[in-house]
Scaffold this motif. Structure first.
Motif, PDB file in Angstrom:
ATOM      1  N   PHE A 155      13.284 -52.725 -12.146  1.00 39.84           N
ATOM      2  CA  PHE A 155      14.377 -51.794 -12.420  1.00 39.84           C
ATOM      3  C   PHE A 155      15.723 -52.409 -12.064  1.00 39.84           C
ATOM      4  O   PHE A 155      16.663 -52.374 -12.869  1.00 39.84           O
ATOM      5  N   VAL A 156      15.840 -52.953 -10.870  1.00 38.39           N
ATOM      6  CA  VAL A 156      17.126 -53.501 -10.429  1.00 38.39           C
ATOM      7  C   VAL A 156      17.546 -54.641 -11.340  1.00 38.39           C
ATOM      8  O   VAL A 156      18.729 -54.775 -11.681  1.00 38.39           O
ATOM      9  N   ARG A 157      16.593 -55.438 -11.777  1.00 40.75           N
ATOM     10  CA  ARG A 157      16.931 -56.559 -12.661  1.00 40.75           C
ATOM     11  C   ARG A 157      17.506 -56.058 -13.976  1.00 40.75           C
ATOM     12  O   ARG A 157      18.385 -56.692 -14.563  1.00 40.75           O
ATOM     13  N   VAL A 203      19.728 -42.929 -13.560  1.00 43.10           N
ATOM     14  CA  VAL A 203      21.043 -43.007 -12.907  1.00 43.10           C
ATOM     15  C   VAL A 203      22.056 -43.550 -13.903  1.00 43.10           C
ATOM     16  O   VAL A 203      21.735 -44.379 -14.765  1.00 43.10           O
ATOM     17  N   LEU A 204      23.276 -43.072 -13.761  1.00 40.89           N
ATOM     18  CA  LEU A 204      24.374 -43.461 -14.655  1.00 40.89           C
ATOM     19  C   LEU A 204      25.613 -43.682 -13.801  1.00 40.89           C
ATOM     20  O   LEU A 204      25.947 -42.836 -12.966  1.00 40.89           O
ATOM     21  N   LEU A 249      23.482 -47.958 -16.756  1.00 45.11           N
ATOM     22  CA  LEU A 249      22.503 -46.886 -16.944  1.00 45.11           C
ATOM     23  C   LEU A 249      21.107 -47.449 -16.716  1.00 45.11           C
ATOM     24  O   LEU A 249      20.782 -48.524 -17.198  1.00 45.11           O
ATOM     25  N   GLY A 250      20.298 -46.687 -15.970  1.00 46.94           N
ATOM     26  CA  GLY A 250      18.917 -47.093 -15.736  1.00 46.94           C
ATOM     27  C   GLY A 250      18.014 -45.887 -15.681  1.00 46.94           C
ATOM     28  O   GLY A 250      18.389 -44.839 -15.145  1.00 46.94           O
ATOM     29  N   SER A 255      18.192 -40.810 -22.305  1.00 45.63           N
ATOM     30  CA  SER A 255      19.264 -41.750 -21.951  1.00 45.63           C
ATOM     31  C   SER A 255      20.405 -41.683 -22.967  1.00 45.63           C
ATOM     32  O   SER A 255      21.586 -41.708 -22.592  1.00 45.63           O
ATOM     33  N   ALA A 256      20.072 -41.568 -24.248  1.00 42.33           N
ATOM     34  CA  ALA A 256      21.105 -41.436 -25.275  1.00 42.33           C
ATOM     35  C   ALA A 256      21.866 -40.125 -25.105  1.00 42.33           C
ATOM     36  O   ALA A 256      23.089 -40.077 -25.249  1.00 42.33           O
TER      37      ALA A 256
END
Length: 247
Positions: A78-80, A128-129, A145-146, A156-157
């Protein structure tokens, strides 16, 4: 009254989550003709309010979200994908909660950032945004955004289209920018689908902490016209069930 005194009292009110009172206090203490009048706008309670439709809700990130933040940041890769240069979360829960609350109560000129949790219509958290490196002078921000794996399709969209309304219409900023590593084609494809355009390629621009190599980065940009293009508006209506975001 000195501006430092005004901001000190404003911060005290914001720490107590008295955002309406902070706004009223600053508006009464600073003249609209003052060089500090921009601080009145930054205290508008809308900055701390939910942005919501039936399909999606954006809530400002705060200490109550600490468990979800740990959950999503612990997801492999995720972080990547989200921000590979992000600092590790503190192990101490109280410390993490303090960081999240400090982010929450800050005004734009203090933190140069805004952070939300992306939720579905039932308030379940999925992503998260963030707006980062916000420039009041140039009216632009970087967007991050993740999402959790298996998040509802289109969420997400939906979050992005709701952000466009807040960012371009309420904040009246001019531009969003996104930096995507060249080795992340899926992120590039989805960002282009939301109206962003490639503005250039930055060669060996960022150091990848995982590989120790300098990586090529693609810079994309989006202005108001592109954000509200006909194709984006059609997709937004379909995803948000013809409901306008409530600010």
């Amino acid at each position: 009254m000195k501006i430092e005194t005004i901001l000190e009292h404003s911060l005290s009110l914001r720490r107590q989550k008295q955002y309406d009172q902070a706004f009223k206090y600053v508006a009464e203490s600073i003249s609209p003709e003052s060089p500090y009048a921009y601080l009145i706008w930054q205290h508008n309670p809308i900055f701390w309010s939910d942005i919501s439709t039936k399909a999606c809700v954006l809530t400002r990130r705060n200490s109550e979200d600490h468990e979800f933040i740990r959950e999503i940041f612990s997801v492999p890769r995720f972080v990547r994908s989200f921000n590979r240069n992000a600092q590790p979360l503190p192990n101490n829960t109280a410390h993490l909660q303090q960081i999240l609350d400090d982010e929450m109560i800050s005004i734009v000129s203090e933190s140069r950032a805004l952070h939300w949790v992306i939720r579905d219509g039932n308030k379940q958290a999925w992503g998260v945004l963030s707006l980062c490196d916000m420039s009041l002078t140039h009216q632009r921000s970087e967007i991050l955004l993740g999402m959790l794996p298996h998040a509802p399709m289109g969420l997400s969209a939906s979050a992005m289209f709701m952000l466009y309304e807040f960012y371009f219409k309420f904040m009246k900023f001019n531009k969003l920018i996104s930096f995507i590593y060249k080795d992340n084609p899926n992120s590039l494809k989805s960002t282009l689908h939301l109206g962003f355009e490639v503005e250039g390629e930055l060669l060996k621009h960022n150091l990848d902490p995982e590989t120790g190599k300098f990586m090529d980065v693609i810079q994309l940009g989006l202005n108001r016209t592109e954000a509200f293009s006909q194709s984006n508006q059609r997709l937004a209506r379909r995803l948000l069930s013809n409901s306008r975001p409530h600010l």
